[in-house]
Design a protein around this motif. Structure first.
Motif, PDB file in Angstrom:
ATOM      1  N   PRO A 220       0.818  -1.225   0.000  1.00 48.92           N
ATOM      2  CA  PRO A 220       0.000   0.000   0.000  1.00 48.92           C
ATOM      3  C   PRO A 220       0.848   1.268   0.000  1.00 48.92           C
ATOM      4  CG  PRO A 220       0.059  -0.909   2.210  1.00 48.92           C
ATOM      5  CD  PRO A 220       0.794  -1.888   1.317  1.00 48.92           C
ATOM      6  N   LEU A 221       1.494   1.516  -1.121  1.00 47.72           N
ATOM      7  CA  LEU A 221       2.367   2.682  -1.252  1.00 47.72           C
ATOM      8  C   LEU A 221       1.724   3.673  -2.205  1.00 47.72           C
ATOM      9  CD1 LEU A 221       5.146   4.055  -0.749  1.00 47.72           C
ATOM     10  CD2 LEU A 221       5.986   2.812  -2.759  1.00 47.72           C
ATOM     11  N   ARG A 222       1.604   4.923  -1.754  1.00 46.00           N
ATOM     12  CA  ARG A 222       1.005   5.970  -2.580  1.00 46.00           C
ATOM     13  C   ARG A 222       2.017   7.101  -2.769  1.00 46.00           C
ATOM     14  NH1 ARG A 222      -3.743   7.833   0.900  1.00 46.00           N
ATOM     15  NH2 ARG A 222      -2.225   7.284   2.521  1.00 46.00           N
ATOM     16  N   LEU A 223       2.067   7.606  -3.988  1.00 49.48           N
ATOM     17  CA  LEU A 223       2.992   8.678  -4.334  1.00 49.48           C
ATOM     18  C   LEU A 223       2.220   9.903  -4.798  1.00 49.48           C
ATOM     19  CD1 LEU A 223       5.677   6.649  -6.343  1.00 49.48           C
ATOM     20  CD2 LEU A 223       5.535   7.051  -3.879  1.00 49.48           C
ATOM     21  N   THR A 224       2.813  11.070  -4.577  1.00 52.82           N
ATOM     22  CA  THR A 224       2.155  12.329  -4.942  1.00 52.82           C
ATOM     23  C   THR A 224       2.782  12.985  -6.166  1.00 52.82           C
ATOM     24  OG1 THR A 224       3.614  13.620  -3.486  1.00 52.82           O
ATOM     25  CG2 THR A 224       1.580  12.755  -2.530  1.00 52.82           C
ATOM     26  N   GLY A 225       3.871  12.455  -6.668  1.00 53.23           N
ATOM     27  CA  GLY A 225       4.573  13.080  -7.780  1.00 53.23           C
ATOM     28  C   GLY A 225       3.925  12.793  -9.118  1.00 53.23           C
ATOM     29  N   THR A 226       4.466  13.407 -10.149  1.00 48.92           N
ATOM     30  CA  THR A 226       4.023  13.203 -11.526  1.00 48.92           C
ATOM     31  C   THR A 226       5.236  12.990 -12.417  1.00 48.92           C
ATOM     32  OG1 THR A 226       4.078  15.551 -12.123  1.00 48.92           O
ATOM     33  CG2 THR A 226       2.043  14.719 -11.115  1.00 48.92           C
ATOM     34  N   LEU A 227       4.965  12.501 -13.614  1.00 47.46           N
ATOM     35  CA  LEU A 227       6.034  12.302 -14.587  1.00 47.46           C
ATOM     36  C   LEU A 227       6.312  13.544 -15.409  1.00 47.46           C
ATOM     37  CD1 LEU A 227       5.205   8.713 -15.915  1.00 47.46           C
ATOM     38  CD2 LEU A 227       7.140   9.397 -14.493  1.00 47.46           C
ATOM     39  N   ASP A 228       5.530  14.588 -15.210  1.00 47.88           N
ATOM     40  CA  ASP A 228       5.752  15.829 -15.952  1.00 47.88           C
ATOM     41  C   ASP A 228       7.012  16.512 -15.426  1.00 47.88           C
ATOM     42  OD1 ASP A 228       3.424  15.441 -17.437  1.00 47.88           O
ATOM     43  OD2 ASP A 228       2.190  16.363 -15.865  1.00 47.88           O
ATOM     44  N   THR A 229       8.005  16.624 -16.274  1.00 44.81           N
ATOM     45  CA  THR A 229       9.298  17.185 -15.899  1.00 44.81           C
ATOM     46  C   THR A 229       9.610  18.379 -16.775  1.00 44.81           C
ATOM     47  OG1 THR A 229      10.056  14.954 -15.332  1.00 44.81           O
ATOM     48  CG2 THR A 229      11.736  16.660 -15.527  1.00 44.81           C
ATOM     49  N   PRO A 230       9.972  19.528 -16.203  1.00 42.16           N
ATOM     50  CA  PRO A 230      10.297  20.702 -17.021  1.00 42.16           C
ATOM     51  C   PRO A 230      11.539  20.459 -17.861  1.00 42.16           C
ATOM     52  CG  PRO A 230      10.872  21.093 -14.730  1.00 42.16           C
ATOM     53  CD  PRO A 230      10.104  19.801 -14.755  1.00 42.16           C
ATOM     54  N   GLU A 231      11.617  21.135 -18.958  1.00 39.73           N
ATOM     55  CA  GLU A 231      12.748  20.990 -19.855  1.00 39.73           C
ATOM     56  C   GLU A 231      13.999  21.600 -19.236  1.00 39.73           C
ATOM     57  OE1 GLU A 231      12.346  22.988 -23.559  1.00 39.73           O
ATOM     58  OE2 GLU A 231      14.171  22.118 -24.431  1.00 39.73           O
ATOM     59  N   LEU A 232      15.097  20.919 -19.430  1.00 40.05           N
ATOM     60  CA  LEU A 232      16.398  21.399 -18.953  1.00 40.05           C
ATOM     61  C   LEU A 232      17.250  21.739 -20.159  1.00 40.05           C
ATOM     62  CD1 LEU A 232      18.540  21.895 -16.777  1.00 40.05           C
ATOM     63  CD2 LEU A 232      19.122  19.457 -16.922  1.00 40.05           C
ATOM     64  N   ARG A 233      17.582  23.001 -20.302  1.00 40.09           N
ATOM     65  CA  ARG A 233      18.444  23.430 -21.404  1.00 40.09           C
ATOM     66  C   ARG A 233      19.852  23.658 -20.865  1.00 40.09           C
ATOM     67  NH1 ARG A 233      13.844  26.798 -22.007  1.00 40.09           N
ATOM     68  NH2 ARG A 233      12.492  26.147 -23.711  1.00 40.09           N
ATOM     69  N   LEU A 234      20.782  22.887 -21.384  1.00 40.11           N
ATOM     70  CA  LEU A 234      22.153  22.977 -20.891  1.00 40.11           C
ATOM     71  C   LEU A 234      23.099  22.604 -22.019  1.00 40.11           C
ATOM     72  CD1 LEU A 234      23.794  23.522 -18.293  1.00 40.11           C
ATOM     73  CD2 LEU A 234      23.771  21.062 -17.885  1.00 40.11           C
ATOM     74  N   ASP A 235      23.996  23.536 -22.352  1.00 40.49           N
ATOM     75  CA  ASP A 235      24.974  23.262 -23.399  1.00 40.49           C
ATOM     76  C   ASP A 235      26.007  22.257 -22.900  1.00 40.49           C
ATOM     77  OD1 ASP A 235      23.707  25.070 -25.034  1.00 40.49           O
ATOM     78  OD2 ASP A 235      24.971  26.757 -24.385  1.00 40.49           O
ATOM     79  N   VAL A 236      26.561  21.494 -23.845  1.00 46.36           N
ATOM     80  CA  VAL A 236      27.548  20.482 -23.482  1.00 46.36           C
ATOM     81  C   VAL A 236      28.784  21.091 -22.816  1.00 46.36           C
ATOM     82  CG1 VAL A 236      29.090  18.691 -24.382  1.00 46.36           C
ATOM     83  CG2 VAL A 236      26.738  18.852 -25.210  1.00 46.36           C
ATOM     84  N   PRO A 237      29.381  22.175 -23.349  1.00 48.60           N
ATOM     85  CA  PRO A 237      30.555  22.747 -22.656  1.00 48.60           C
ATOM     86  C   PRO A 237      30.246  23.192 -21.230  1.00 48.60           C
ATOM     87  CG  PRO A 237      30.394  23.599 -24.896  1.00 48.60           C
ATOM     88  CD  PRO A 237      29.121  22.860 -24.630  1.00 48.60           C
ATOM     89  N   GLU A 238      29.065  23.786 -21.031  1.00 48.03           N
ATOM     90  CA  GLU A 238      28.691  24.214 -19.681  1.00 48.03           C
ATOM     91  C   GLU A 238      28.504  23.008 -18.769  1.00 48.03           C
ATOM     92  OE1 GLU A 238      25.177  26.797 -17.409  1.00 48.03           O
ATOM     93  OE2 GLU A 238      25.091  26.435 -19.578  1.00 48.03           O
ATOM     94  N   ALA A 239      27.895  21.956 -19.296  1.00 48.34           N
ATOM     95  CA  ALA A 239      27.683  20.749 -18.493  1.00 48.34           C
ATOM     96  C   ALA A 239      29.012  20.112 -18.097  1.00 48.34           C
ATOM     97  CB  ALA A 239      26.824  19.754 -19.272  1.00 48.34           C
ATOM     98  N   VAL A 240      29.939  20.052 -19.037  1.00 46.41           N
ATOM     99  CA  VAL A 240      31.252  19.475 -18.729  1.00 46.41           C
ATOM    100  C   VAL A 240      31.971  20.308 -17.682  1.00 46.41           C
ATOM    101  CG1 VAL A 240      33.530  18.969 -19.680  1.00 46.41           C
ATOM    102  CG2 VAL A 240      31.475  18.354 -20.974  1.00 46.41           C
ATOM    103  N   GLU A 241      31.891  21.624 -17.801  1.00 46.70           N
ATOM    104  CA  GLU A 241      32.546  22.501 -16.822  1.00 46.70           C
ATOM    105  C   GLU A 241      31.955  22.302 -15.431  1.00 46.70           C
ATOM    106  OE1 GLU A 241      33.350  27.298 -16.096  1.00 46.70           O
ATOM    107  OE2 GLU A 241      32.270  26.597 -17.881  1.00 46.70           O
ATOM    108  N   LEU A 242      30.631  22.206 -15.358  1.00 50.68           N
ATOM    109  CA  LEU A 242      29.988  21.980 -14.062  1.00 50.68           C
ATOM    110  C   LEU A 242      30.396  20.635 -13.475  1.00 50.68           C
ATOM    111  CD1 LEU A 242      26.389  23.321 -14.779  1.00 50.68           C
ATOM    112  CD2 LEU A 242      28.042  24.290 -13.189  1.00 50.68           C
ATOM    113  N   ALA A 243      30.458  19.616 -14.314  1.00 51.35           N
ATOM    114  CA  ALA A 243      30.819  18.283 -13.827  1.00 51.35           C
ATOM    115  C   ALA A 243      32.231  18.260 -13.263  1.00 51.35           C
ATOM    116  CB  ALA A 243      30.675  17.264 -14.955  1.00 51.35           C
TER     117      ALA A 243
END
Length: 500
Positions: A278-301
């Protein structure tokens, strides 16, 4: 008043804060603070679990994604083992810096020897005293005791290096623990989305079965009225029979997904709960779009990934290993001060003693140790080079992981956009097929085909939503933002044009 859930949430925010390679003082303070918080949380969890007969929280109320993350960061097996590893590394850090702390030693000894082995000093014999007489008789018992304070003064650079090593060990252990938290949070988020997907697939399959049951009823009614052949009834029965296994598989996938999620968060299922938890969840699968350039992502990582921080600390530790190995070429100097007492050497009485204090310094310089130090230096330098190569390899691996995650995210978003209008179109196609069939210009095959297309569209759209949510989760893990729901204070989702 702050609820227990809110207090838990605040504690976990400390756990998932990004690892920063700050100055020595700030890093040490952050490490000690995090370590204290972790020990307090562990102690509180053990105290609260004793004699607790109430049902677990997940059985009494719906759970949000933040609730699951907070629970996992407190009681999942991976996190608990990580805490013990962190505590063990803290003990190793204490051992490492022990070289600079004075040592207080207490010593004592007692011996009893055979009387025949006692060496006594006698004078030459004379006629008055045959055999002579003893001048010094130490007796057959001896004892000594004392206390001494010893302080290393110079160890060839090993003392300062040990302090740096102790700090690096703490920082490395904290970074490794952050990596454990990141993996746990990612696993929980994926498992949470899997449960939501399974719920949606059940709804789609139930709607499909309901529509096919209605189609079967209509076919039977028309067959009884003589307007359609029995073939239509048989075809409707076959389609309905083919749809029921899909519903059973969806329900089974839901049951399994709930078990996996509870395992990820470290929850124990009571023995009286059957297969359908009996497990109930309140979330949804609707996820906002994430815009992230590859160079910026690599720098953050490269700036935020805890694994990379831990490897850099490991490389620094290997560098300190070279310093400590080279210390064998240099002399060692230590000072001591103490107070002692011992039995007198010139009296057989055990109670006769001499005592007093002592102070001094002693130096040791190994002029030749059989090339032992040289071998240690060669080994330490090899380990340093290996650590450097490993760090470079992991950097390339992280770049590859980030690029792959970015590409997967783009693919998932494209599929999701392509499926955006398909479900509405499938509903409209089914409606038109029914209208045409009722008007006589369409066939039952058109209706069943439209119904199948509607079911596939619903399943595909739900899968596309889940895939995009998981792809975003993987990318956020790859760049070090592994729990944005907690970092953002569990704020409602919004359309982000950049990272949270």
């Amino acid at each position: 008043m702050t609820s227990p859930t809110q207090r838990t949430h605040l504690t976990c925010l400390q756990h998932v804060s990004p690892v920063e390679d700050s100055g020595p003082g700030g890093a040490v303070s952050a490490s000690l603070l995090s370590f204290a918080l972790l020990l307090a949380a562990a102690a509180g969890g053990q105290a609260g679990g004793a004699g607790d007969t109430n049902p677990p929280p997940w059985m009494t109320r719906p759970l949000s994604l933040s609730d699951c993350l907070n629970t996992a960061l407190e009681q999942s097996a991976a996190v608990l083992k990580g805490r013990h590893d962190l505590e063990a590394n803290h003990g190793l850090s204490v051992q490492t810096k022990a070289i600079v702390i004075p040592k207080l030693e207490a010593r004592g000894a007692y011996s009893l020897v055979e009387d025949a082995s006692v060496d006594r000093l006698t004078i030459a014999p004379n006629p008055a005293m045959p055999g002579g007489f003893p001048v010094i008789d130490p007796g057959d018992q001896n004892w000594s005791t004392g206390i001494r304070l010893v302080q290393s003064i110079y160890e060839g650079g090993r003392m300062v290096s040990s302090l740096r090593t102790a700090r690096l060990l703490r920082e490395q252990a904290l970074a490794q623990f952050h990596a454990v938290l990141a993996d746990t949070a990612t696993d929980v988020r994926v498992a949470y989305y899997d449960v939501l997907l399974a719920e949606k697939q059940i709804v789609v399959n139930e709607e499909s079965v309901a529509l096919l049951e209605k189609e079967l009823q209509d076919s039977r009614r028309r067959f009884e009225a003589g307007t359609v052949p029995r073939f239509n009834v048989l075809r409707a029965e076959v389609e309905l029979a083919n749809a029921r296994p899909g519903l059973s598989r969806a329900r089974n996938a839901h049951r399994i997904a709930k078990n996996v999620l509870l395992h990820r968060i470290g929850a124990t299922v009571p023995p009286d709960v059957w297969e359908d938890i009996p497990l109930r969840l309140t979330g949804t699968l609707d996820t906002p779009e994430l815009r992230l350039d590859v160079p910026e992502a690599v720098e953050l990582a490269l700036a935020r990934r805890p694994e990379l921080v831990a490897l850099r600390k490991s490389e620094d530790l290997r560098r300190e290993g070279v310093v400590q190995a080279r210390a064998g070429y240099l002399p060692r100097l230590e000072g001591f001060a103490g107070y002692g007492a011992r039995k007198s050497m010139f009296s057989p009485d055990v109670a006769d003693e001499v005592h007093g204090w002592e102070v001094g310094v002693q130096a040791v310089w190994s002029l030749f140790d059989g090339a032992l130090t040289r071998g240690k230096v060669i080994e330490a330098r090899a380990h340093l080079e290996k650590a450097h190569v490993e760090t470079e390899d992991v950097v390339r691996g992280i770049q590859l992981e980030v690029r792959g995650a970015c590409s997967t995210l783009v693919e998932a978003w494209e599929v999701l956009e392509a499926q955006g209008k398909v479900l509405g179109q499938a509903h409209e196609a089914l409606r038109l097929a029914r209208v045409r069939a009722e008007a006589g210009s369409g066939t039952q095959l058109d209706v069943l085909g439209a119904q199948t297309a509607l079911t596939e569209a619903g399943i595909t759209q739900n899968r596309a939503k889940r895939d995009y949510a998981v792809a975003r989760t993987r990318l956020e893990r790859a760049i070090g933002a592994y729990a944005p729901e907690l970092e953002a204070g569990a704020a409602p989702a919004r359309n982000d044009s950049a990272l949270p």
